[in-house]
Scaffold this active site. Structure first.
Site, mmCIF file in Angstrom:
data_model
loop_
_atom_site.group_PDB
_atom_site.id
_atom_site.type_symbol
_atom_site.label_atom_id
_atom_site.label_comp_id
_atom_site.label_asym_id
_atom_site.label_seq_id
_atom_site.Cartn_x
_atom_site.Cartn_y
_atom_site.Cartn_z
ATOM 1 N N GLN A 46 36.129 32.552 32.993
ATOM 2 C CA GLN A 46 37.046 31.769 33.818
ATOM 3 C C GLN A 46 36.821 30.265 33.597
ATOM 4 O O GLN A 46 35.685 29.835 33.332
ATOM 5 C CB GLN A 46 36.869 32.076 35.323
ATOM 6 C CG GLN A 46 37.570 33.335 35.798
ATOM 7 C CD GLN A 46 36.767 34.609 35.541
ATOM 8 O OE1 GLN A 46 35.522 34.605 35.539
ATOM 9 N NE2 GLN A 46 37.453 35.719 35.315
ATOM 10 N N CYS A 74 37.131 34.094 42.819
ATOM 11 C CA CYS A 74 36.137 34.340 41.764
ATOM 12 C C CYS A 74 34.762 34.233 42.408
ATOM 13 O O CYS A 74 34.276 33.124 42.651
ATOM 14 C CB CYS A 74 36.299 33.335 40.627
ATOM 15 S SG CYS A 74 35.115 33.597 39.294
ATOM 16 N N HIS A 162 41.766 44.636 43.658
ATOM 17 C CA HIS A 162 40.777 45.485 42.991
ATOM 18 C C HIS A 162 41.098 46.958 43.208
ATOM 19 O O HIS A 162 41.560 47.344 44.283
ATOM 20 C CB HIS A 162 39.369 45.220 43.533
ATOM 21 C CG HIS A 162 38.751 43.954 43.018
ATOM 22 N ND1 HIS A 162 37.891 43.917 41.952
ATOM 23 C CD2 HIS A 162 38.901 42.667 43.415
ATOM 24 C CE1 HIS A 162 37.520 42.674 41.722
ATOM 25 N NE2 HIS A 162 38.120 41.894 42.593
ATOM 26 N N GLU A 211 38.031 43.046 34.132
ATOM 27 C CA GLU A 211 38.651 42.023 34.955
ATOM 28 C C GLU A 211 40.076 41.694 34.526
ATOM 29 O O GLU A 211 40.351 41.541 33.325
ATOM 30 C CB GLU A 211 37.827 40.726 34.919
ATOM 31 C CG GLU A 211 36.565 40.779 35.725
ATOM 32 C CD GLU A 211 36.024 39.405 36.009
ATOM 33 O OE1 GLU A 211 36.817 38.446 36.071
ATOM 34 O OE2 GLU A 211 34.794 39.287 36.157
ATOM 35 N N ARG A 212 40.946 41.564 35.493
ATOM 36 C CA ARG A 212 42.293 41.038 35.240
ATOM 37 C C ARG A 212 42.154 39.695 34.530
ATOM 38 O O ARG A 212 41.412 38.842 35.006
ATOM 39 C CB ARG A 212 43.023 40.865 36.560
ATOM 40 C CG ARG A 212 44.371 40.207 36.473
ATOM 41 C CD ARG A 212 45.040 40.040 37.821
ATOM 42 N NE ARG A 212 44.289 39.181 38.731
ATOM 43 C CZ ARG A 212 44.765 38.775 39.915
ATOM 44 N NH1 ARG A 212 45.959 39.195 40.332
ATOM 45 N NH2 ARG A 212 44.036 38.009 40.709
ATOM 46 N N CYS A 220 30.955 40.919 38.021
ATOM 47 C CA CYS A 220 32.156 40.475 38.736
ATOM 48 C C CYS A 220 31.826 40.430 40.222
ATOM 49 O O CYS A 220 31.574 41.486 40.834
ATOM 50 C CB CYS A 220 33.325 41.427 38.483
ATOM 51 S SG CYS A 220 34.851 40.915 39.296
ATOM 52 N N GLY A 223 34.370 42.052 42.296
ATOM 53 C CA GLY A 223 34.278 43.487 42.011
ATOM 54 C C GLY A 223 33.157 44.137 42.801
ATOM 55 O O GLY A 223 33.298 45.259 43.312
HETATM 56 N N1 LIG Z 1 39.423 38.305 37.050
HETATM 57 C C1 LIG Z 1 39.536 38.056 38.476
HETATM 58 C C2 LIG Z 1 39.067 36.645 38.804
HETATM 59 C C3 LIG Z 1 37.626 36.423 38.525
HETATM 60 C C4 LIG Z 1 36.718 37.409 39.159
HETATM 61 C C5 LIG Z 1 35.301 36.876 39.006
HETATM 62 N N2 LIG Z 1 34.728 37.105 37.720
HETATM 63 C C6 LIG Z 1 34.392 37.263 40.141
HETATM 64 O O1 LIG Z 1 33.169 37.081 39.960
HETATM 65 O O2 LIG Z 1 34.890 37.651 41.203
HETATM 66 C C7 LIG Z 1 40.981 38.145 38.894
HETATM 67 O O3 LIG Z 1 41.849 37.970 38.043
HETATM 68 O O4 LIG Z 1 41.210 38.368 40.097
#
Ligand SMILES: N[C@@H](CCC[C@H](N)C(=O)O)C(=O)O
Length: 289
Positions: A46, A74, A162, A211-212, A220, A223
């Site tokens: 990110q 995030c 999620h 991850e999206r 994550c 997550g």
């Molecule tokens: N990929 C997620 C955003 C980032 C999540 C992040 N790595 C975390 O630690 O929560 C999305 O698109 O929602």
């Protein structure tokens, strides 16, 4: 090539962090994609831009995935930003405004804890494209109809969408293959982050997350939060557990006020500078040579 950045990570879920309060510039999506490349760019999951908060929080945190798409939450980056703010202010706490709401971080001995807010379970808040009254297990599966490989995920919004599939072995599933299919499934109008989770004990859960907008990451934070509340609300775990990911462990607690607390480490890897127009970049030590 005059915009400073920090390369940081939370359990190897990594970020390029730019301070727009000090003149830093958030690049266009195509430049973010170029910088995210791990062969020619800085390489990250990110891109994080720190901005002045209109609501009086210590900072506004803007989040762009490696695919250049802006998102609202995030978890691992929130801990990294909390750490930066606390170092800046000298206070043991930080307020971080995001598109998903106001988050509060605090230092706890060697780690950082963040209140990630309250989970949302109703189908419209995930969001889902059709009505499901019980989001603890929705009708979604991968594989043959009569012998699905994965099925009946729990879904939740923890600032971002999620889906959590509970399995007996997180390494027995080709998440690289089915992750993109599920991320982009029409049931998720805003796409979704996809985790497989193995509840080893009521206080220890192992996960892997696709991850999206970033693909398979080493950890994550959201997550981990999504998994804990989904496991607890389906009677699989306690309301506090260690979440084990390839990059390391987070402690997640779903408290009596319905707030999710995430606790874990952060790391600053190196400093550098980059050109927001061209995506050219260099490490600070290279510039000093
Ligand atoms: N990929 C997620 C955003 C980032 C999540 C992040 N790595 C975390 O630690 O929560 C999305 O698109 O929602």
């Amino acid at each position: 090539m005059n915009t400073p950045f920090l390369k940081m990570n939370g359990l190897a879920n990594d970020f390029m962090v730019v301070d727009a309060r000090a003149g830093g510039v958030r690049p266009a999506p195509e430049v973010i994609r170029q910088l995210a490349d791990r062969t020619t760019g800085v390489g990250f999951d990110q891109f994080i831009t720190l901005e002045r908060s209109p609501s009086g929080a210590d900072v506004f945190m803007r989040i762009d995935n490696a695919d250049g798409g802006e998102v609202a939450a995030c978890g691992n980056a929130t801990r990294c930003v909390a750490s930066l703010v606390m170092a800046e202010t000298g206070k043991p706490h930080a307020s971080i405004e995001t598109r998903a709401g106001l988050l509060l971080g605090q230092r706890t001995s060697e780690t950082i804890s963040v209140d990630m807010g309250v989970p949302k379970f109703d189908w419209q808040s995930i969001p889902l494209a059709e009505e499901f009254h019980d989001t603890r297990a929705i009708e979604l599966q991968i594989g043959p109809v009569d012998a699905p490989v994965l099925h009946s995920p729990a879904v939740v919004n923890v600032g971002n969408p999620h889906a959590v599939f509970f399995v007996d072995d997180v390494d027995a599933h080709q998440i690289e293959r089915f992750g993109p299919l599920l991320e982009n499934h029409p049931i998720f109008p805003e796409r979704a982050n996809i985790s497989v989770a193995h509840v080893e004990t009521p206080n220890r859960i192992r996960i892997r997350t696709w991850e999206r907008g970033a693909g398979l990451t080493r950890a994550c934070g959201t997550g981990a939060c999504a998994t804990l509340v989904s496991a607890a609300r389906t009677g699989r775990s306690a309301r506090e557990a260690v979440i084990v990911m390839p990059g390391g462990e987070l402690t997640i607690r779903w408290d009596e006020r319905d707030h999710i607390w995430m606790t874990g480490p952060t790391e600053t890897e190196f400093a550098g500078t980059f050109d927001p127009e061209t995506g050219a970049w260099q490490r600070a030590e290279e510039a000093a040579e």
